[in-house]
Design a protein around this motif. Structure first.
Motif, PDB file in Angstrom:
ATOM      1  N   LYS A   1      47.302  -1.188 101.776  1.00  0.00           N
ATOM      2  CA  LYS A   1      47.628   0.198 101.427  1.00  0.00           C
ATOM      3  C   LYS A   1      47.374   0.450  99.940  1.00  0.00           C
ATOM      4  O   LYS A   1      46.715   1.405  99.547  1.00  0.00           O
ATOM      5  CB  LYS A   1      49.091   0.512 101.741  1.00  0.00           C
ATOM      6  CG  LYS A   1      49.556   1.865 101.168  1.00  0.00           C
ATOM      7  CD  LYS A   1      51.037   2.125 101.436  1.00  0.00           C
ATOM      8  CE  LYS A   1      51.516   3.430 100.810  1.00  0.00           C
ATOM      9  NZ  LYS A   1      52.007   3.245  99.425  1.00  0.00           N
ATOM     10  N   ALA A   2      47.901  -0.449  99.101  1.00  0.00           N
ATOM     11  CA  ALA A   2      47.930  -0.181  97.653  1.00  0.00           C
ATOM     12  C   ALA A   2      46.555  -0.261  96.994  1.00  0.00           C
ATOM     13  O   ALA A   2      46.238   0.547  96.123  1.00  0.00           O
ATOM     14  CB  ALA A   2      48.897  -1.149  96.984  1.00  0.00           C
ATOM     15  N   LEU A   3      45.719  -1.220  97.393  1.00  0.00           N
ATOM     16  CA  LEU A   3      44.402  -1.338  96.751  1.00  0.00           C
ATOM     17  C   LEU A   3      43.502  -0.141  97.085  1.00  0.00           C
ATOM     18  O   LEU A   3      42.953   0.482  96.175  1.00  0.00           O
ATOM     19  CB  LEU A   3      43.741  -2.681  97.105  1.00  0.00           C
ATOM     20  CG  LEU A   3      42.312  -2.873  96.570  1.00  0.00           C
ATOM     21  CD1 LEU A   3      42.228  -2.677  95.060  1.00  0.00           C
ATOM     22  CD2 LEU A   3      41.775  -4.255  96.955  1.00  0.00           C
ATOM     23  N   PRO A   4      43.365   0.229  98.374  1.00  0.00           N
ATOM     24  CA  PRO A   4      42.571   1.438  98.660  1.00  0.00           C
ATOM     25  C   PRO A   4      43.124   2.677  97.957  1.00  0.00           C
ATOM     26  O   PRO A   4      42.362   3.519  97.474  1.00  0.00           O
ATOM     27  CB  PRO A   4      42.669   1.567 100.185  1.00  0.00           C
ATOM     28  CG  PRO A   4      42.862   0.169 100.663  1.00  0.00           C
ATOM     29  CD  PRO A   4      43.741  -0.478  99.624  1.00  0.00           C
ATOM     30  N   GLU A   5      44.451   2.783  97.878  1.00  0.00           N
ATOM     31  CA  GLU A   5      45.061   3.923  97.191  1.00  0.00           C
ATOM     32  C   GLU A   5      44.647   3.951  95.715  1.00  0.00           C
ATOM     33  O   GLU A   5      44.266   4.992  95.177  1.00  0.00           O
ATOM     34  CB  GLU A   5      46.589   3.819  97.309  1.00  0.00           C
ATOM     35  CG  GLU A   5      47.340   5.035  96.787  1.00  0.00           C
ATOM     36  CD  GLU A   5      48.860   4.877  96.919  1.00  0.00           C
ATOM     37  OE1 GLU A   5      49.556   5.773  96.434  1.00  0.00           O
ATOM     38  OE2 GLU A   5      49.337   3.864  97.493  1.00  0.00           O
TER      39      GLU A   5
ATOM     40  N   LEU B   1      41.977   2.525  94.409  1.00  0.00           N
ATOM     41  CA  LEU B   1      40.527   2.798  94.331  1.00  0.00           C
ATOM     42  C   LEU B   1      40.247   4.289  94.537  1.00  0.00           C
ATOM     43  O   LEU B   1      39.375   4.872  93.899  1.00  0.00           O
ATOM     44  CB  LEU B   1      39.779   1.965  95.381  1.00  0.00           C
ATOM     45  CG  LEU B   1      39.744   0.450  95.135  1.00  0.00           C
ATOM     46  CD1 LEU B   1      39.321  -0.292  96.395  1.00  0.00           C
ATOM     47  CD2 LEU B   1      38.814   0.104  93.969  1.00  0.00           C
ATOM     48  N   HIS B   2      41.019   4.895  95.438  1.00  0.00           N
ATOM     49  CA  HIS B   2      40.907   6.334  95.703  1.00  0.00           C
ATOM     50  C   HIS B   2      41.233   7.127  94.427  1.00  0.00           C
ATOM     51  O   HIS B   2      40.537   8.079  94.076  1.00  0.00           O
ATOM     52  CB  HIS B   2      41.864   6.689  96.847  1.00  0.00           C
ATOM     53  CG  HIS B   2      41.942   8.142  97.180  1.00  0.00           C
ATOM     54  ND1 HIS B   2      40.909   8.822  97.791  1.00  0.00           N
ATOM     55  CD2 HIS B   2      42.919   9.057  96.970  1.00  0.00           C
ATOM     56  CE1 HIS B   2      41.254  10.098  97.951  1.00  0.00           C
ATOM     57  NE2 HIS B   2      42.467  10.254  97.462  1.00  0.00           N
ATOM     58  N   THR B   3      42.289   6.686  93.738  1.00  0.00           N
ATOM     59  CA  THR B   3      42.673   7.325  92.466  1.00  0.00           C
ATOM     60  C   THR B   3      41.549   7.201  91.438  1.00  0.00           C
ATOM     61  O   THR B   3      41.380   8.067  90.584  1.00  0.00           O
ATOM     62  CB  THR B   3      43.955   6.650  91.905  1.00  0.00           C
ATOM     63  OG1 THR B   3      44.934   6.640  92.941  1.00  0.00           O
ATOM     64  CG2 THR B   3      44.508   7.394  90.707  1.00  0.00           C
ATOM     65  N   LEU B   4      40.763   6.118  91.538  1.00  0.00           N
ATOM     66  CA  LEU B   4      39.634   5.920  90.614  1.00  0.00           C
ATOM     67  C   LEU B   4      38.367   6.620  91.128  1.00  0.00           C
ATOM     68  O   LEU B   4      37.256   6.263  90.738  1.00  0.00           O
ATOM     69  CB  LEU B   4      39.364   4.422  90.433  1.00  0.00           C
ATOM     70  CG  LEU B   4      40.453   3.615  89.702  1.00  0.00           C
ATOM     71  CD1 LEU B   4      40.165   2.121  89.779  1.00  0.00           C
ATOM     72  CD2 LEU B   4      40.570   4.048  88.243  1.00  0.00           C
ATOM     73  N   GLN B   5      38.559   7.587  92.041  1.00  0.00           N
ATOM     74  CA  GLN B   5      37.454   8.440  92.527  1.00  0.00           C
ATOM     75  C   GLN B   5      36.435   7.711  93.409  1.00  0.00           C
ATOM     76  O   GLN B   5      35.307   8.157  93.553  1.00  0.00           O
ATOM     77  CB  GLN B   5      36.689   9.092  91.345  1.00  0.00           C
ATOM     78  CG  GLN B   5      37.563   9.728  90.284  1.00  0.00           C
ATOM     79  CD  GLN B   5      38.369  10.902  90.832  1.00  0.00           C
ATOM     80  OE1 GLN B   5      37.821  11.748  91.525  1.00  0.00           O
ATOM     81  NE2 GLN B   5      39.656  10.913  90.566  1.00  0.00           N
TER      82      GLN B   5
ATOM     83  N   ALA C   1      42.636  -2.929  90.530  1.00  0.00           N
ATOM     84  CA  ALA C   1      41.569  -2.113  91.135  1.00  0.00           C
ATOM     85  C   ALA C   1      40.314  -2.132  90.258  1.00  0.00           C
ATOM     86  O   ALA C   1      39.189  -2.188  90.767  1.00  0.00           O
ATOM     87  CB  ALA C   1      42.056  -0.689  91.358  1.00  0.00           C
ATOM     88  N   ASP C   2      40.496  -2.097  88.939  1.00  0.00           N
ATOM     89  CA  ASP C   2      39.346  -2.193  88.023  1.00  0.00           C
ATOM     90  C   ASP C   2      38.597  -3.511  88.221  1.00  0.00           C
ATOM     91  O   ASP C   2      37.368  -3.550  88.228  1.00  0.00           O
ATOM     92  CB  ASP C   2      39.808  -2.101  86.560  1.00  0.00           C
ATOM     93  CG  ASP C   2      40.073  -0.650  86.143  1.00  0.00           C
ATOM     94  OD1 ASP C   2      39.464   0.257  86.745  1.00  0.00           O
ATOM     95  OD2 ASP C   2      40.886  -0.433  85.222  1.00  0.00           O
ATOM     96  N   GLU C   3      39.373  -4.592  88.392  1.00  0.00           N
ATOM     97  CA  GLU C   3      38.740  -5.906  88.590  1.00  0.00           C
ATOM     98  C   GLU C   3      38.007  -5.967  89.929  1.00  0.00           C
ATOM     99  O   GLU C   3      36.946  -6.577  90.035  1.00  0.00           O
ATOM    100  CB  GLU C   3      39.789  -7.023  88.494  1.00  0.00           C
ATOM    101  CG  GLU C   3      40.386  -7.165  87.099  1.00  0.00           C
ATOM    102  CD  GLU C   3      41.368  -8.336  87.007  1.00  0.00           C
ATOM    103  OE1 GLU C   3      41.037  -9.435  87.497  1.00  0.00           O
ATOM    104  OE2 GLU C   3      42.466  -8.138  86.451  1.00  0.00           O
TER     105      GLU C   3
END
Length: 486
Positions: free
Chosen positions: A29-33, A35-39, A473-475
Motif C-alpha cells: 500500500k505505502a510504496l505505490p502511494e 510513488l503516486h505522490t511523486l507523480q 520511494a526515491d530510491e
C-alpha cells in the motif's frame, strides 16, 4: 536523476486496506502511494480474494480468458487504495475461499497453481487493458513467475519490449517450492525442464524463478541484501543471490506514520508529541492504561513490551530461557502475540509463576499493539533474522526504546546506546544467545534506574527519527531507472 515519469505495475499477494496478513501488505500500500505522490503512474494488482474489502461494489473492467493454454477464464475488477488504482484478478476457482493462503495452518494444496495463474493473468491483462508498464514490480515468492514469464513467454512480444522487471525480497525463508506437476497451469512447465527455476529434477521454486529472471532485485534493507549473499542469511539460496549480486540492492522500508503517530493515534488514552513535558505525561497515562488492561500493578516501574508472531524467527527462543531471571528485577514485561502453540504454552507457564510482573496476552490485537508501543519504556525485538522490521520504527515514533539483535533492517535502523550514546535510539546485541539478550536487557534497565533523565533524552531523540516512505520511494525510482537502462 532521470525525470521521465514511469508507469509501474505493482504485483503483490496482499495489500493493506484491502486484505492483509503481514508486513508485505503494508509495503504494497505505502510504496505505490508514495510513488503516486511523486507523480508516477502506478497501479497495483492482486488476487480477488473472497474476504477482500469492497469487492462486491467493484466495477468489472474486463472479462476474458488467458491467451495462453489453459485459457482459464478470469475477470478484472477495479478498486482503489490511497488514490492508487487496483486491479483485482477474479477467478473463483482459485480465490473464492475463506482465506488467502491457508486454513487451520494447512496451506491450500493448489497454492502453486493459484499463484502461477495469478502471475500469468496479471501480464495477460495488460494489453487488454491498454496499460503498458515501464516496470513490473513483483514481490516475494507468490509473484516469482512474473519476471520469469516476462522473459520466457513475452521475451519477443512487441507490447512488452520496453518493460523491465524488479523483484522485492521481503522474506526469503518462504520460497514457493512446487513440483512440475503442481504447475501444469503454465505450459512452460510441461517439459519438466526449467533450469532457471528448478531446485531438483522434480521441483522448482518460484522465488528462484524470480531472482534469476528479474532485471533488478532488492531486499527490504541494506543489511538484509548483504545477508542474502550468505548461506545462513539466504536460507539456502546464497549461490543465486551471489550470481545476481550486481543487480541486488537493499532499500530500507519506510513507515506509514498515518497509522502510527502518538499525536493522532485514536487508540491511545492520551496523545503526546515529541517534547519532554508532553511525552512524559502522555507515556505515563498510556503505561497506566496498559498495566490496567493486562492486569499488572499500576506502578512507576520499567515496562518492557513485545508484540509479535510467536515464532523462532522473532527470537522468542532467546527470551524464554532468561525471562524468569530477568523478572527477578524490578520490572514488568508484557508480551502480545499468537503463533506456535508450544511457545505460547511456555509463556503461559512463566506468566502463571510471575503473574505480578509478567502478562502474556495470546491474541492478535491492533489496539493492544498500539497501547504497548505507547505505554512501554522499552520494546523487545530479539529476532533471529529480520529483513526489515517495522515495530522498531513504530517504537521510536512512540518514544519507546527498541532492544534489537543486530540483523537485517534492525541493524540499519537502531543505533546502540553503548556504541554511540549521543545518536542512540535503542540497544543492540549481536550474539544469537539467550544470555546476550539478558545482558542487553539488564544494560537498559540499569540506565533506566540510574539515569532517568538520560533515558528521556534518548526517547525524545528516537521520536525525532523519520523513516518516511518518500525517501524509500526515491530510491525505488532510481532502481527502476537503472533497470530501464539495463
Amino acid at each position: 536523476m532521470a525525470t521521465k515519469n514511469l508507469s509501474i505495475l505493482f504485483v503483490a499477494s496482499e495489500v493493506e486496506g484491502l486484505i492483509k496478513s503481514g508486513g508485505l501488505a503494508d509495503v504494497a500500500k505505502a510504496l505505490p502511494e508514495a510513488l503516486h505522490t511523486l507523480q508516477q503512474d502506478v497501479r497495483i494488482t492482486l488476487p480477488a480474494y473472497q474476504k477482500m474489502a469492497g469487492l462486491d461494489q467493484a466495477v468489472t473492467l474486463l472479462e476474458t480468458s488467458l491467451d495462453h493454454w489453459p485459457h482459464t477464464e478470469y475477470a478484472v475488477k477495479q478498486l482503489e487504495v490511497a488514490g492508487v488504482p487496483v486491479y483485482a484478478i477474479d477467478c473463483p476457482q482459485y480465490y473464492d475461499r475463506p482465506e488467502m493462503y491457508a486454513e487451520n495452518n494447512q496451506a491450500y494444496a493448489d497454492n502453486g497453481e493459484r499463484f502461477a495463474f495469478f502471475s500469468a493473468a496479471c501480464l495477460d491483462m495488460l494489453p487488454k487493458l491498454g496499460f503498458q508498464p515501464d516496470i513490473v514490480h513483483a514481490n516475494d515468492w507468490h509473484t516469482g513467475f512474473v519476471p520469469y514469464l516476462l522473459k520466457h513467454r513475452y521475451g519477443n512480444d512487441e507490447f512488452f519490449s520496453a518493460t523491465k522487471s524488479v523483484l522485492s525480497i521481503h522474506n526469503a525463508v518462504f520460497k514457493g517450492v512446487f513440483s512440475y506437476d503442481e504447475l501444469q497451469v503454465l505450459p512452460e512447465m510441461h517439459t519438466r525442464y526449467a533450469p532457471d527455476a528448478a531446485v531438483s529434477p522434480t521441483h522448482v521454486t518460484m522465488l528462484r524463478a524470480g531472482v534469476l529472471n528479474a532485471d533488478k532485485i532488492n531486499a527490504v534493507s541494506p543489511t538484509y541484501a548483504e545477508e542474502l549473499k550468505t548461506e545462513l542469511g539466504s536460507h539456502g539460496m546464497a549461490a543465486e543471490f551471489q550470481q545476481r549480486a550486481d543487480d541486488l540492492v537493499g532499500i530500507l522500508n519506510g513507515c506509514d506514520y498515518s497509522a502510527w503517530n502518538p499525536q493522532t493515534d485514536s487508540l491511545l488514552p492520551a496523545n503526546y508529541k515529541a517534547n519532554r513535558q508532553s511525552m512524559v505525561r502522555g507515556k505515563k497515562a498510556c503505561k497506566k492504561e496498559l498495566q490496567q488492561r493486562v492486569g499488572l500493578q499500576t506502578e512507576d516501574v520499567a515496562v518492557y513490551g513485545m508484540v509479535c508472531r510467536l515464532t523462532n524467527q522473532k527470537g522468542i527462543h532467546y527470551l524464554l530461557p532468561i525471562l524468569s531471571d530477568f523478572l527477578k528485577h524490578d520490572v514488568q514485561v508484557v508480551i502480545v502475540g499468537t503463533g506456535d502453540p508450544v511457545l505460547a504454552s511456555q509463556l503461559k507457564e512463566i506468566a502463571a509463576k510471575h503473574s505480578d510482573k509478567f502478562a502474556f496476552v495470546e491474541a492478535y490485537s491492533n489496539e493492544l499493539a498500539h497501547l504497548v508501543e505507547a505505554g512501554a519504556d522499552f520494546f523487545i525485538m530479539p529476532s533471529e533474522f529480520e529483513p526489515c522490521g517495522l515495530n522498531q520504527i513504530y517504537s521510536m515514533a512512540y518514544g519507546t526504546l527498541p532492544i534489537v539483535r543486530g540483523v537485517g533492517g534492525l541493524r540499519d535502523s537502531v543505533n546502540d546506546y553503548d556504541v554511540d550514546p549521543q545518536n542512540a535510539t535503542g540497544f543492540v546485541f549481536e550474539q544469537p544467545e539467550p544470555y546476550a539478550l539478558l545482558n542487553v536487557l539488564q544494560r537498559s534497565l540499569l540506565l533506566y534506574a540510574q539515569q532517568p533523565n538520560e533515558v528521556k533524552r534518548v526517547q525524545l531523540y528516537a521520536m525525532g527519527q523519520n523513516f518516511c516512505w518518500n525517501k524509500a520511494a526515491d530510491e525505488y525510482l532510481e532502481l527502476y531507472h537503472t533497470a530501464l537502462n539495463h
